[in-house]
Design a protein around this motif. Structure first.
Motif, PDB file in Angstrom:
ATOM      1  N   ILE A  65      23.544 122.901 -26.162  1.00  0.00           N
ATOM      2  CA  ILE A  65      24.491 123.777 -26.856  1.00  0.00           C
ATOM      3  C   ILE A  65      24.265 125.224 -26.454  1.00  0.00           C
ATOM      4  CG2 ILE A  65      25.165 124.660 -29.127  1.00  0.00           C
ATOM      5  CD1 ILE A  65      24.521 121.842 -30.236  1.00  0.00           C
ATOM      6  N   THR A  66      23.000 125.654 -26.498  1.00  0.00           N
ATOM      7  CA  THR A  66      22.677 127.048 -26.174  1.00  0.00           C
ATOM      8  C   THR A  66      23.036 127.379 -24.729  1.00  0.00           C
ATOM      9  OG1 THR A  66      20.858 127.004 -27.765  1.00  0.00           O
ATOM     10  CG2 THR A  66      20.827 128.753 -26.112  1.00  0.00           C
ATOM     11  N   LEU A  67      22.659 126.508 -23.802  1.00  0.00           N
ATOM     12  CA  LEU A  67      22.930 126.737 -22.383  1.00  0.00           C
ATOM     13  C   LEU A  67      24.429 126.815 -22.120  1.00  0.00           C
ATOM     14  CD1 LEU A  67      22.020 126.898 -19.409  1.00  0.00           C
ATOM     15  CD2 LEU A  67      22.075 124.387 -19.368  1.00  0.00           C
ATOM     16  N   SER A  68      25.187 125.856 -22.663  1.00  0.00           N
ATOM     17  CA  SER A  68      26.630 125.822 -22.418  1.00  0.00           C
ATOM     18  C   SER A  68      27.314 127.059 -22.994  1.00  0.00           C
ATOM     19  CB  SER A  68      27.233 124.554 -23.029  1.00  0.00           C
ATOM     20  OG  SER A  68      26.679 123.394 -22.438  1.00  0.00           O
ATOM     21  N   GLN A  69      26.923 127.453 -24.186  1.00  0.00           N
ATOM     22  CA  GLN A  69      27.533 128.633 -24.799  1.00  0.00           C
ATOM     23  C   GLN A  69      27.157 129.907 -24.053  1.00  0.00           C
ATOM     24  OE1 GLN A  69      26.181 128.128 -28.849  1.00  0.00           O
ATOM     25  NE2 GLN A  69      28.026 127.011 -29.455  1.00  0.00           N
ATOM     26  N   ASP A  70      25.921 129.969 -23.555  1.00  0.00           N
ATOM     27  CA  ASP A  70      25.516 131.139 -22.773  1.00  0.00           C
ATOM     28  C   ASP A  70      26.338 131.264 -21.495  1.00  0.00           C
ATOM     29  OD1 ASP A  70      23.648 131.812 -24.634  1.00  0.00           O
ATOM     30  OD2 ASP A  70      21.921 131.002 -23.530  1.00  0.00           O
ATOM     31  N   LEU A  71      26.824 130.129 -20.982  1.00  0.00           N
ATOM     32  CA  LEU A  71      27.661 130.139 -19.783  1.00  0.00           C
ATOM     33  C   LEU A  71      29.139 130.323 -20.115  1.00  0.00           C
ATOM     34  CD1 LEU A  71      25.960 127.275 -17.722  1.00  0.00           C
ATOM     35  CD2 LEU A  71      25.870 129.732 -17.259  1.00  0.00           C
TER      36      LEU A  71
END
Length: 600
Positions: free
Chosen positions: A532-538
């Motif tokens: 979730i964190t990685l995808s949202q950061d992208l």
């Protein structure tokens, strides 16, 4: 005429035309058999009749002046259609043939036996006719069938249906069929026997090798294999070359699976070693037990080919024919064949819709369109069964086109009724390499007068990575239209972070395999939180699929997941039920807000 009947007739006509018999001069070899038939039945008329598309043409005839008659209402045409003997004691007593040209010319009696090729195609009939009604004894009918077999033997002889393969020097498929049929006569009924098919290479290996090395590669592979097989089996045993890179042999009488299977496996290990040293090939072997008198040559051949295909992935590269596995394969093949008709039917396929809701508020903001198939004979066929078959076939693009059209038509109806939300449609790898796919999507939106933002296309990581350059170009074109893009089943494919960074996707959908039991698995929780964190950061919104419990939903809310989808909210719904469900959710949320305000 049904589609399957049309295909069978086309193949029958092709088999007839390949023999180059129609409209050829008379032949004494055939006339001798025709005279024999007339004398045997003591009748004035006999003929070898070949059934063309619209006529019955006589290769040989006794007692008839004309060389052909129309196929319509000709008894020989029925013999060709049914591939079986036909006896009509009196044409005037038959409701169908009473008004036929034959009856009008004074013919009252007809008997015909089918002329059947080794591949099972009926070319026409060996027939006898009389001007008076008469009965037919079983002995007479048996003799007529024998004469038909003599005609077919003469046809094969005259038209050089070869029995030896030019490359391998071994007896070919035709000879195998003939020898197998002779075995049925020579051995006692019910005797157990084994057939073994050796497949030299996978279809992909043959295709790649032929493309790179022309036909010489396959010729060398076949000649080397034939030499090896003759050395292994012995000169007294017969080996048949039944396919491009396939050989068939029969186990000796008395051989059993227990006694013969270990020997076949040992020989296959030797074959694998030779193949690796000299050819880019993966040999495999299929073993088929059968009973004499209860087996068909073509059925045994097909079963052996099926077993050899199953053996490619087995450790020993040998597999015994499994009726259960074969039934599954035949069902898959039937589904693939029938799906084209389903696309054209108008009533077999439909879309259902599963709500996608905001995790924090429960507001429905979209729906995923899911394809369902109600087969006319098999009933409901699950998408997990038919979608993978379709995606690997040439029907993938047509299927996406059907789904896209149906989803946009439903969108148009919903928006006219005041329901505006985004609908997601799944696309396959084949769509991503279509040159005009993005243009087709734009045309479909314009045709339904819908904004691009109403549509989202879902694609898997695996589909993108099959041909990443072409896929990326297509996705950029779709993104430029303003259509949403979602990476489906995230975490189950290649998960190339470098490629994910370049993707013009708006949404990442975490696969349901990561969501099940999320509330009870700390390692899975850490993994999903990182996704979730990685995808949202992208820059992507995150949707979690397969949410079924409040505990999982609570975790996802805390982890910051944007949207959720699953049976906790609703199973896939019919369009009317989806509208009703959405209205209920809207009303529930409205009441919750009023109650919250009242409590202030």
């Amino acid at each position: 005429m049904t589609r399957s009947c049309e295909l069978a007739e086309a193949r029958r006509l092709d088999a007839l035309h390949k023999l180059h018999l129609l409209d050829t001069p008379p032949s004494e070899a055939f006339d001798r058999i025709t005279r024999m038939a007339a004398n045997l039945f003591q009748l004035p008329i006999a003929a070898i009749s070949l059934t063309d598309a619209d006529r019955q043409w006589f290769k040989s005839r006794v007692g008839v002046e004309y060389t052909s008659i129309p196929r319509l209402r000709a008894p020989c045409g029925q013999v060709a259609d049914d591939s079986g003997p036909l006896v009509i004691p009196d044409l005037m007593d038959d409701d169908y043939y009473r008004d036929s040209p034959l009856a009008a010319s004074g013919i009252r009696y007809y008997a015909g036996a089918p002329l059947i090729t080794a591949d099972g195609h009926c070319l026409g009939a060996m027939c006898v006719l009389g001007t008076e009604p008469r009965d037919t004894t079983p002995q007479e009918l048996s003799a007529l069938c024998d004469l038909a077999s003599m005609v077919m033997a003469q046809i094969e002889l005259q038209h050089a249906l070869g029995r030896i393969d030019a490359v391998s020097g071994l007896p070919n498929r035709h000879q195998f069929i003939e020898d197998f049929d002779d075995l049925q006569l020579d051995a006692g009924d019910g005797e157990q026997r084994l057939a073994v098919l050796v497949n030299l290479a996978t279809p992909a290996q043959l295709a790649h090798a032929t493309r790179a090395m022309q036909s010489s590669y396959v010729d060398e592979l076949v000649t080397d294999a034939a030499r090896w097989l003759r050395a292994e089996i012995g000169a007294s045993r017969r080996i048949y070359h039944v396919g491009t890179a396939q050989f068939m042999l029969m186990a000796p009488a008395g051989a059993t699976l227990e006694s013969w299977l270990p020997m076949v496996e040992a020989r296959m290990q030797s074959a694998l070693a030779i193949a690796k040293a000299h050819h880019v090939a993966t040999p495999s072997a299929g073993v088929v037990p059968f009973e004499i008198g209860r087996a068909d040559s073509l059925a045994v051949l097909r079963q052996a080919q099926s077993a050899a295909h199953d053996a490619i992935d087995s450790p020993a590269h040998v597999a015994v024919y499994s009726q259960q596995e074969d039934a599954l394969y035949q069902r898959r093949f039937q589904l693939l064949n029938d799906f084209r008709a389903a696309l054209d039917s108008g009533d077999q396929l439909r879309l259902v819709y599963q709500p996608r809701v905001v995790a924090a508020s429960g507001v429905c903001v979209g729906a995923e369109a899911l394809l369902r198939w109600n087969h006319p004979q098999l009933g409901a066929v699950g998408p997990a069964e038919f979608i993978p078959i379709i995606e690997r076939s040439g029907l993938a693009q047509a299927t996406t086109a059907w789904v896209l059209e149906a989803a946009l038509r439903q969108q148009q109806a919903w928006r006219a009724a005041g329901l505006a939300l985004q609908v997601s449609v799944n696309v396959s790898a084949a769509n991503l390499v279509e040159p005009e796919f993005a243009a087709g999507v734009a045309a479909a939106l314009a045709r339904h007068q819908l904004p691009p933002s109403c549509l989202e296309l879902e694609l898997t990581e695996s589909a993108i990575m099959e041909q990443p350059v072409k896929a990326h170009a297509t996705l950029m074109q779709i993104a430029a239209l303003g259509v949403g893009l979602a990476i489906d089943d995230f975490g189950t494919g290649y998960s190339s972070l470098a490629y994910l960074q370049k993707m013009p996707a708006n949404v990442v959908k975490i696969d349901q395999s990561f969501i099940f039991h999320l509330d009870r698995d700390p390692r899975q929780q850490a993994l999903v939180t990182a996704m979730i964190t990685l995808s949202q950061d992208l820059g992507h919104r995150v949707v979690a699929e397969g949410v079924e419990t409040e505990a999982v939903l609570d975790f996802l809310r805390v982890a910051g997941c944007d949207e959720v989808q699953g049976y906790l909210f609703a199973a896939p719904l019919e369009p009317a039920a989806f509208v009703q469900h959405t209205q209920q959710i809207t009303q529930k949320n409205k009441q919750a807000r009023i109650a919250s305000l009242s409590g202030i």
